[in-house]
Design a protein around this motif. Structure first.
Motif, PDB file in Angstrom:
ATOM      1  N   LEU A 140      10.494   7.429   2.537  1.00 43.93           N
ATOM      2  CA  LEU A 140      11.189   8.719   2.438  1.00 43.93           C
ATOM      3  C   LEU A 140      10.526   9.619   1.399  1.00 43.93           C
ATOM      4  O   LEU A 140      10.394  10.833   1.596  1.00 43.93           O
ATOM      5  N   GLY A 141      10.098   9.017   0.277  1.00 48.95           N
ATOM      6  CA  GLY A 141       9.444   9.802  -0.757  1.00 48.95           C
ATOM      7  C   GLY A 141       8.140  10.415  -0.294  1.00 48.95           C
ATOM      8  O   GLY A 141       7.859  11.596  -0.545  1.00 48.95           O
ATOM      9  N   LEU A 142       7.324   9.625   0.419  1.00 54.29           N
ATOM     10  CA  LEU A 142       6.059  10.150   0.940  1.00 54.29           C
ATOM     11  C   LEU A 142       6.306  11.254   1.965  1.00 54.29           C
ATOM     12  O   LEU A 142       5.605  12.273   1.981  1.00 54.29           O
ATOM     13  N   ALA A 143       7.295  11.054   2.833  1.00 59.09           N
ATOM     14  CA  ALA A 143       7.618  12.084   3.822  1.00 59.09           C
ATOM     15  C   ALA A 143       8.110  13.356   3.136  1.00 59.09           C
ATOM     16  O   ALA A 143       7.711  14.470   3.497  1.00 59.09           O
ATOM     17  N   ALA A 185       0.836  -1.211   0.000  1.00 58.57           N
ATOM     18  CA  ALA A 185       0.000   0.000   0.000  1.00 58.57           C
ATOM     19  C   ALA A 185       0.866   1.255   0.000  1.00 58.57           C
ATOM     20  O   ALA A 185       0.587   2.219  -0.731  1.00 58.57           O
ATOM     21  N   VAL A 186       1.935   1.266   0.825  1.00 61.43           N
ATOM     22  CA  VAL A 186       2.841   2.424   0.847  1.00 61.43           C
ATOM     23  C   VAL A 186       3.498   2.612  -0.515  1.00 61.43           C
ATOM     24  O   VAL A 186       3.576   3.733  -1.041  1.00 61.43           O
ATOM     25  N   LEU A 187       3.957   1.520  -1.115  1.00 63.29           N
ATOM     26  CA  LEU A 187       4.597   1.612  -2.428  1.00 63.29           C
ATOM     27  C   LEU A 187       3.611   2.090  -3.489  1.00 63.29           C
ATOM     28  O   LEU A 187       3.956   2.914  -4.351  1.00 63.29           O
ATOM     29  N   ALA A 188       2.364   1.584  -3.429  1.00 63.04           N
ATOM     30  CA  ALA A 188       1.354   1.998  -4.405  1.00 63.04           C
ATOM     31  C   ALA A 188       1.052   3.489  -4.285  1.00 63.04           C
ATOM     32  O   ALA A 188       0.922   4.194  -5.301  1.00 63.04           O
ATOM     33  N   CYS A 189       0.935   3.984  -3.063  1.00 60.15           N
ATOM     34  CA  CYS A 189       0.699   5.422  -2.866  1.00 60.15           C
ATOM     35  C   CYS A 189       1.846   6.243  -3.431  1.00 60.15           C
ATOM     36  O   CYS A 189       1.628   7.274  -4.092  1.00 60.15           O
ATOM     37  N   ASP A 190       3.070   5.793  -3.188  1.00 60.91           N
ATOM     38  CA  ASP A 190       4.234   6.537  -3.668  1.00 60.91           C
ATOM     39  C   ASP A 190       4.272   6.554  -5.199  1.00 60.91           C
ATOM     40  O   ASP A 190       4.492   7.607  -5.819  1.00 60.91           O
ATOM     41  N   LEU A 191       4.045   5.400  -5.819  1.00 59.17           N
ATOM     42  CA  LEU A 191       4.067   5.342  -7.278  1.00 59.17           C
ATOM     43  C   LEU A 191       2.931   6.160  -7.893  1.00 59.17           C
ATOM     44  O   LEU A 191       3.114   6.799  -8.946  1.00 59.17           O
ATOM     45  N   VAL A 230      10.443  18.971  10.735  1.00 54.79           N
ATOM     46  CA  VAL A 230       9.908  18.107  11.793  1.00 54.79           C
ATOM     47  C   VAL A 230       8.832  17.194  11.224  1.00 54.79           C
ATOM     48  O   VAL A 230       8.750  15.999  11.556  1.00 54.79           O
ATOM     49  N   VAL A 231       7.970  17.740  10.352  1.00 58.89           N
ATOM     50  CA  VAL A 231       6.941  16.920   9.697  1.00 58.89           C
ATOM     51  C   VAL A 231       7.589  15.782   8.913  1.00 58.89           C
ATOM     52  O   VAL A 231       7.133  14.634   8.960  1.00 58.89           O
ATOM     53  N   PHE A 232       8.674  16.091   8.191  1.00 63.08           N
ATOM     54  CA  PHE A 232       9.387  15.064   7.433  1.00 63.08           C
ATOM     55  C   PHE A 232       9.851  13.929   8.357  1.00 63.08           C
ATOM     56  O   PHE A 232       9.642  12.744   8.063  1.00 63.08           O
ATOM     57  N   ALA A 233      10.481  14.288   9.475  1.00 65.16           N
ATOM     58  CA  ALA A 233      10.995  13.273  10.398  1.00 65.16           C
ATOM     59  C   ALA A 233       9.871  12.439  10.986  1.00 65.16           C
ATOM     60  O   ALA A 233       9.983  11.207  11.092  1.00 65.16           O
ATOM     61  N   VAL A 234       8.766  13.081  11.357  1.00 65.59           N
ATOM     62  CA  VAL A 234       7.648  12.365  11.977  1.00 65.59           C
ATOM     63  C   VAL A 234       6.989  11.417  10.987  1.00 65.59           C
ATOM     64  O   VAL A 234       6.722  10.243  11.295  1.00 65.59           O
ATOM     65  N   VAL A 235       6.700  11.901   9.775  1.00 67.48           N
ATOM     66  CA  VAL A 235       6.023  11.061   8.781  1.00 67.48           C
ATOM     67  C   VAL A 235       6.883   9.863   8.412  1.00 67.48           C
ATOM     68  O   VAL A 235       6.401   8.721   8.365  1.00 67.48           O
ATOM     69  N   ASN A 236       8.172  10.088   8.173  1.00 67.87           N
ATOM     70  CA  ASN A 236       9.045   8.974   7.805  1.00 67.87           C
ATOM     71  C   ASN A 236       9.179   7.976   8.950  1.00 67.87           C
ATOM     72  O   ASN A 236       9.069   6.760   8.747  1.00 67.87           O
ATOM     73  N   SER A 237       9.404   8.469  10.167  1.00 66.08           N
ATOM     74  CA  SER A 237       9.566   7.571  11.320  1.00 66.08           C
ATOM     75  C   SER A 237       8.298   6.771  11.580  1.00 66.08           C
ATOM     76  O   SER A 237       8.356   5.568  11.862  1.00 66.08           O
ATOM     77  N   PHE A 238       7.147   7.433  11.489  1.00 66.19           N
ATOM     78  CA  PHE A 238       5.887   6.737  11.758  1.00 66.19           C
ATOM     79  C   PHE A 238       5.618   5.672  10.692  1.00 66.19           C
ATOM     80  O   PHE A 238       5.183   4.558  11.022  1.00 66.19           O
ATOM     81  N   THR A 239       5.874   5.994   9.429  1.00 68.83           N
ATOM     82  CA  THR A 239       5.647   5.023   8.356  1.00 68.83           C
ATOM     83  C   THR A 239       6.487   3.773   8.557  1.00 68.83           C
ATOM     84  O   THR A 239       6.004   2.645   8.409  1.00 68.83           O
ATOM     85  N   VAL A 240       7.748   3.955   8.919  1.00 76.01           N
ATOM     86  CA  VAL A 240       8.639   2.815   9.144  1.00 76.01           C
ATOM     87  C   VAL A 240       8.278   2.080  10.436  1.00 76.01           C
ATOM     88  O   VAL A 240       8.315   0.840  10.499  1.00 76.01           O
ATOM     89  N   ALA A 241       7.895   2.828  11.482  1.00 71.93           N
ATOM     90  CA  ALA A 241       7.564   2.201  12.771  1.00 71.93           C
ATOM     91  C   ALA A 241       6.337   1.306  12.660  1.00 71.93           C
ATOM     92  O   ALA A 241       6.267   0.260  13.313  1.00 71.93           O
ATOM     93  N   VAL A 242       5.365   1.701  11.846  1.00 72.89           N
ATOM     94  CA  VAL A 242       4.183   0.850  11.648  1.00 72.89           C
ATOM     95  C   VAL A 242       4.598  -0.485  11.033  1.00 72.89           C
ATOM     96  O   VAL A 242       4.141  -1.559  11.456  1.00 72.89           O
ATOM     97  N   ALA A 243       5.496  -0.445  10.051  1.00 74.66           N
ATOM     98  CA  ALA A 243       5.978  -1.684   9.437  1.00 74.66           C
ATOM     99  C   ALA A 243       6.723  -2.537  10.462  1.00 74.66           C
ATOM    100  O   ALA A 243       6.544  -3.763  10.516  1.00 74.66           O
ATOM    101  N   ASP A 244       7.570  -1.919  11.277  1.00 73.97           N
ATOM    102  CA  ASP A 244       8.297  -2.664  12.313  1.00 73.97           C
ATOM    103  C   ASP A 244       7.324  -3.305  13.302  1.00 73.97           C
ATOM    104  O   ASP A 244       7.531  -4.438  13.750  1.00 73.97           O
ATOM    105  N   HIS A 245       6.280  -2.572  13.656  1.00 72.66           N
ATOM    106  CA  HIS A 245       5.293  -3.101  14.599  1.00 72.66           C
ATOM    107  C   HIS A 245       4.531  -4.278  13.998  1.00 72.66           C
ATOM    108  O   HIS A 245       4.256  -5.272  14.697  1.00 72.66           O
ATOM    109  N   VAL A 287      13.156  -0.770  -1.328  1.00 74.46           N
ATOM    110  CA  VAL A 287      12.058  -0.104  -2.030  1.00 74.46           C
ATOM    111  C   VAL A 287      11.089   0.522  -1.032  1.00 74.46           C
ATOM    112  O   VAL A 287      10.643   1.659  -1.210  1.00 74.46           O
ATOM    113  N   PHE A 288      10.781  -0.196   0.056  1.00 68.36           N
ATOM    114  CA  PHE A 288       9.872   0.359   1.055  1.00 68.36           C
ATOM    115  C   PHE A 288      10.480   1.576   1.728  1.00 68.36           C
ATOM    116  O   PHE A 288       9.799   2.590   1.939  1.00 68.36           O
TER     117      PHE A 288
END
Length: 422
Positions: free
Chosen positions: A111-114, A11-17, A155-170, A105-106
């Protein structure tokens, strides 16, 4: 991989593409934008080369590439923020650090979405006419609102990127809370450094592309310093458990014993051995054995304090230095650890979490500074003897070393030990 994680990654990759396709159709390329984009990508590649020559730590290295993502997001349309991570990610994979393709790729998509989110917010808050008009490059220096908006967007960039990756880790490991993955002291410090570096690079690029030559050396120096710190930490850490390795633990323990002797304070030592661990390796394989060790490591860390020095002493042996702890306190901690290990179970199939559950027990030897030894060597010898007595008593036991007054704890005669708990 869990199905939920696969769906999330796709889903993340599809949104980015989809956003890349939208931007390609909506944003005509401009020569000035392409020139700045190429200059910032070239600076990122130079940083990668500097990082590669220093070496790579184990695990996922942390870098300062956000110092280049942020200027791209702030100075260029969102399209370039979407494309940059894939371009630099390909260079990273080819020249520095190879990871599985789906992870690369993820990571690039996150990073691209952030970056696209950051770019859209900044250009909405600060219209292009302000920065592109006469004297627009000086707006970064003469208008505090521009700089403050840029910091907020970073700050928005850091939060969005960290949250996107943290959801995958979780989703990959549901036992780990998202909050712990998002915020820790080291992550916050690195994030602050990246924001400052990114804003400074953006300001220099706004003034003149030539100032990139001035900004590049400090960023490379910061990157090398960060990488050196990670390499130094990797040299101290056991790769399977994340605990201190034997050499690093001994250095920390020597300092702890010397401090306790200098201040005349209590100190104890635990030597922990997994009972019949060879049976786990023989019956289920070494990979499952490693999972058992990691699970025991987690339990061990939960049962001791942050100030305690924990290390992996050997194949299935762990060792803990307990500053400010007497014999009773050390016995209680050891008993609590023994009980928690006995209640622990690890799935024989960690991918599904189903099937046979593997259970192990531990035996623990305890020694106290001043009572059972006067230096680290004597403490280790006493704890090892107590551990031997715990094994001889049937395993899954705690023993505190006790020897007759005046006897050397390393001698063969000093071989009696008593229970830590009734």
């Amino acid at each position: 991989m869990p199905t939920s994680l696969i769906v999330y990654v796709l889903a993340v990759l599809a949104c980015d593409l989809a956003l890349i396709g939208w931007e390609l159709a909506a944003v005509p390329p401009r020569a000035a934008d392409l020139l700045l984009f190429g200059a910032l990508l070239a600076a990122a590649v130079i940083c990668i080369e500097a990082m590669r020559r220093l070496g790579q730590p184990s695990g996922v290295p942390r870098d300062l590439l956000s110092a280049w993502w942020l200027p791209i997001a702030l100075l260029l349309p969102p399209l370039y923020a979407l494309l940059a991570p894939f371009a630099v990610g390909a260079v990273l994979d080819a020249r520095a650090c190879q990871i599985p393709v789906y992870r690369r790729v993820f990571s690039s998509a996150a990073l691209g979405l952030a970056g696209a989110t950051t770019s859209a917010i900044f250009h909405l808050a600060i219209p292009d006419t302000v920065l592109a008009g006469p004297g627009g490059e000086r707006a970064w220096l003469t208008r505090p609102s521009v700089v403050l908006t840029a910091v907020a967007c970073a700050v928005v960039f850091a939060v969005v990127n960290s949250f996107t990756v943290a959801v995958a880790d979780h989703l990959a490991d549901r036992d780990e809370p998202i909050r712990k993955m998002l915020w820790d002291r080291e992550t916050l410090l690195l994030g602050l450094t990246e924001i400052c570096a990114g804003i400074l690079v953006a300001v220099t690029c706004a003034l003149s592309y030539l100032f990139l030559l001035v900004a590049l050396p400090p960023v490379i120096l910061l990157q090398r310093s960060l990488m050196h710190q990670q390499l130094a930490a990797a040299a101290r850490t056991d790769p399977k458990t994340g605990l201190l390795n034997a050499a690093a633990w001994q250095r920390e323990a020597d300092a702890g014993v010397a401090r306790a002797q200098r201040t005349n304070s209590q100190l104890a030592l635990l030597l922990v051995d997994v009972d019949h661990f060879k049976r786990v390796n023989d019956g289920h394989g070494h990979l499952i054995g490693d999972e058992v060790l990691r699970a025991l490591t987690t339990e061990l860390r939960q049962q001791v304090r942050e100030s305690d020095v924990v290390g992996r002493f050997g194949g299935e042996e762990f060792i803990v230095l307990l500053p400010g702890t007497d014999a009773d306190g050390a016995g209680s901690i050891a008993e609590r650890l023994r009980a928690s290990a006995a209640n622990l179970s690890v799935a024989a199939d960690p991918k599904t979490g189903t099937g046979t559950r593997i259970r192990v027990t531990v035996s623990i030897g305890v020694a106290v500074l001043g009572q059972h030894g006067n230096d680290l060597f004597e403490l280790l010898a006493a704890a090892d003897m107590a551990l031997y007595k715990a094994k001889a008593a049937g395993r899954d036991q705690v023993r505190v070393y006790a020897h007759a007054a005046g006897k050397d704890p390393t001698s063969e005669q000093a071989d009696d030990a008593t229970d830590a708990c009734p």
